[in-house]
Design a protein around this motif. Structure first.
Motif, short mmCIF file in Angstrom:
data_model
loop_
_atom_site.label_atom_id
_atom_site.label_comp_id
_atom_site.label_asym_id
_atom_site.label_seq_id
_atom_site.Cartn_x
_atom_site.Cartn_y
_atom_site.Cartn_z
N ASN A 26 -23.48 -7.31 -45.83
CA ASN A 26 -22.13 -7.20 -45.29
C ASN A 26 -21.53 -5.83 -45.61
N PHE A 27 -21.80 -5.31 -46.80
CA PHE A 27 -21.33 -3.98 -47.16
C PHE A 27 -21.90 -2.93 -46.22
N LEU A 28 -23.19 -3.02 -45.93
CA LEU A 28 -23.82 -2.06 -45.01
C LEU A 28 -23.24 -2.17 -43.59
N LEU A 29 -22.99 -3.39 -43.16
CA LEU A 29 -22.41 -3.59 -41.83
C LEU A 29 -20.98 -3.04 -41.74
N ILE A 30 -20.21 -3.22 -42.81
CA ILE A 30 -18.86 -2.67 -42.82
C ILE A 30 -18.91 -1.15 -42.81
N CYS A 31 -19.88 -0.57 -43.54
CA CYS A 31 -20.04 0.89 -43.51
C CYS A 31 -20.39 1.38 -42.11
N MET A 32 -21.29 0.65 -41.43
CA MET A 32 -21.64 1.02 -40.05
C MET A 32 -20.42 0.93 -39.14
N ASP A 33 -19.65 -0.13 -39.30
CA ASP A 33 -18.46 -0.32 -38.46
C ASP A 33 -17.44 0.78 -38.72
N THR A 34 -17.22 1.10 -39.98
CA THR A 34 -16.27 2.16 -40.33
C THR A 34 -16.74 3.50 -39.80
N ASP A 35 -18.03 3.76 -39.91
CA ASP A 35 -18.58 5.02 -39.41
C ASP A 35 -18.44 5.13 -37.89
N SER A 36 -18.66 4.02 -37.19
CA SER A 36 -18.52 4.06 -35.73
C SER A 36 -17.07 4.30 -35.31
N HIS A 37 -16.11 3.75 -36.06
CA HIS A 37 -14.70 3.99 -35.76
C HIS A 37 -14.29 5.42 -36.11
N ALA B 226 -24.17 -4.84 -30.68
CA ALA B 226 -23.88 -6.28 -30.59
C ALA B 226 -24.53 -7.05 -31.73
N TRP B 227 -25.77 -6.69 -32.08
CA TRP B 227 -26.46 -7.41 -33.15
C TRP B 227 -25.72 -7.24 -34.49
N ALA B 228 -25.15 -6.07 -34.72
CA ALA B 228 -24.43 -5.84 -35.98
C ALA B 228 -23.13 -6.65 -36.01
N SER B 229 -22.46 -6.72 -34.87
CA SER B 229 -21.23 -7.50 -34.80
C SER B 229 -21.51 -8.99 -35.02
N ILE B 230 -22.59 -9.48 -34.44
CA ILE B 230 -22.96 -10.90 -34.61
C ILE B 230 -23.35 -11.16 -36.06
N LEU B 231 -24.12 -10.24 -36.66
CA LEU B 231 -24.54 -10.39 -38.04
C LEU B 231 -23.34 -10.36 -39.00
N MET B 232 -22.35 -9.55 -38.68
CA MET B 232 -21.14 -9.50 -39.49
C MET B 232 -20.40 -10.84 -39.41
N ASP B 233 -20.33 -11.42 -38.22
CA ASP B 233 -19.69 -12.73 -38.07
C ASP B 233 -20.45 -13.81 -38.83
N VAL B 234 -21.78 -13.74 -38.83
CA VAL B 234 -22.60 -14.69 -39.59
C VAL B 234 -22.30 -14.57 -41.08
N CYS B 235 -22.15 -13.34 -41.56
CA CYS B 235 -21.80 -13.13 -42.98
C CYS B 235 -20.46 -13.76 -43.29
N TYR B 236 -19.48 -13.60 -42.42
CA TYR B 236 -18.16 -14.17 -42.66
C TYR B 236 -18.21 -15.70 -42.67
N VAL B 237 -18.96 -16.28 -41.76
CA VAL B 237 -19.10 -17.74 -41.73
C VAL B 237 -19.78 -18.22 -43.02
N PHE B 238 -20.78 -17.48 -43.48
CA PHE B 238 -21.48 -17.83 -44.73
C PHE B 238 -20.51 -17.78 -45.91
N PHE B 239 -19.66 -16.76 -45.97
CA PHE B 239 -18.70 -16.64 -47.06
C PHE B 239 -17.70 -17.78 -47.05
N VAL B 240 -17.25 -18.19 -45.87
CA VAL B 240 -16.32 -19.31 -45.76
C VAL B 240 -17.00 -20.60 -46.20
N PHE B 241 -18.25 -20.80 -45.79
CA PHE B 241 -19.01 -21.99 -46.18
C PHE B 241 -19.18 -22.03 -47.71
#
Length: 140
Positions: free
Chosen positions: A82-93, A106-121
């Protein structure tokens, strides 16, 4: 000035006692037992004063799973991902300021959503298991 022949004793007063003390050698330590709890797949860090000893079997199983070394390692891996995905997202912005968030693959956005669902679970399971103790713990 002190005489050149005078020597100062810099040794600790109990140094002689410590040299004479006998320390146990590894052969004097008891061998670890190989009980079934030591060989279990999910090793938990539960204490003898178990606050959940009267809890439901579901809560006890959930706690055993949550506190296992396998689960904690997996949560750590998900956190790093999730840290790496947030870094990628911040870099793209940062590369294209003022644009919408469509630059992230798209794969990174989906993977980030999966991480968030995992954290909520995981949070829901921790609330079920620890209840009020969750808020008292400094790790949370």
């Amino acid at each position: 000035p002190p005489a050149a022949s005078a020597r100062v004793n810099l040794q600790h007063p109990k140094a002689a006692e410590m040299e004479e003390a006998s320390f146990p050698v590894p052969s004097q330590f008891p061998a670890p037992s190989l009980s079934s709890s030591n060989r279990s797949f999910f090793r938990s860090r539960t204490s003898l004063n178990d606050p959940l000893k009267d809890a439901s079997p579901f809560r006890r199983v959930c706690r055993k799973v949550l506190q296992s070394s396998v689960t904690e390692s997996f949560v750590g891996i998900v956190l790093l991902l999730n840290f790496l995905l947030i870094c990628m997202d911040t870099d793209s912005h940062a590369a294209r300021p003022g644009r919408s968030s469509g630059e992230l693959p798209a794969w990174a956005s989906i993977l980030m959503d999966v991480c968030y669902v995992f954290f909520v679970f995981e949070l829901v399971l921790r609330i079920i298991v620890e209840q009020r103790m969750l808020l008292k713990s400094r790790w949370n």
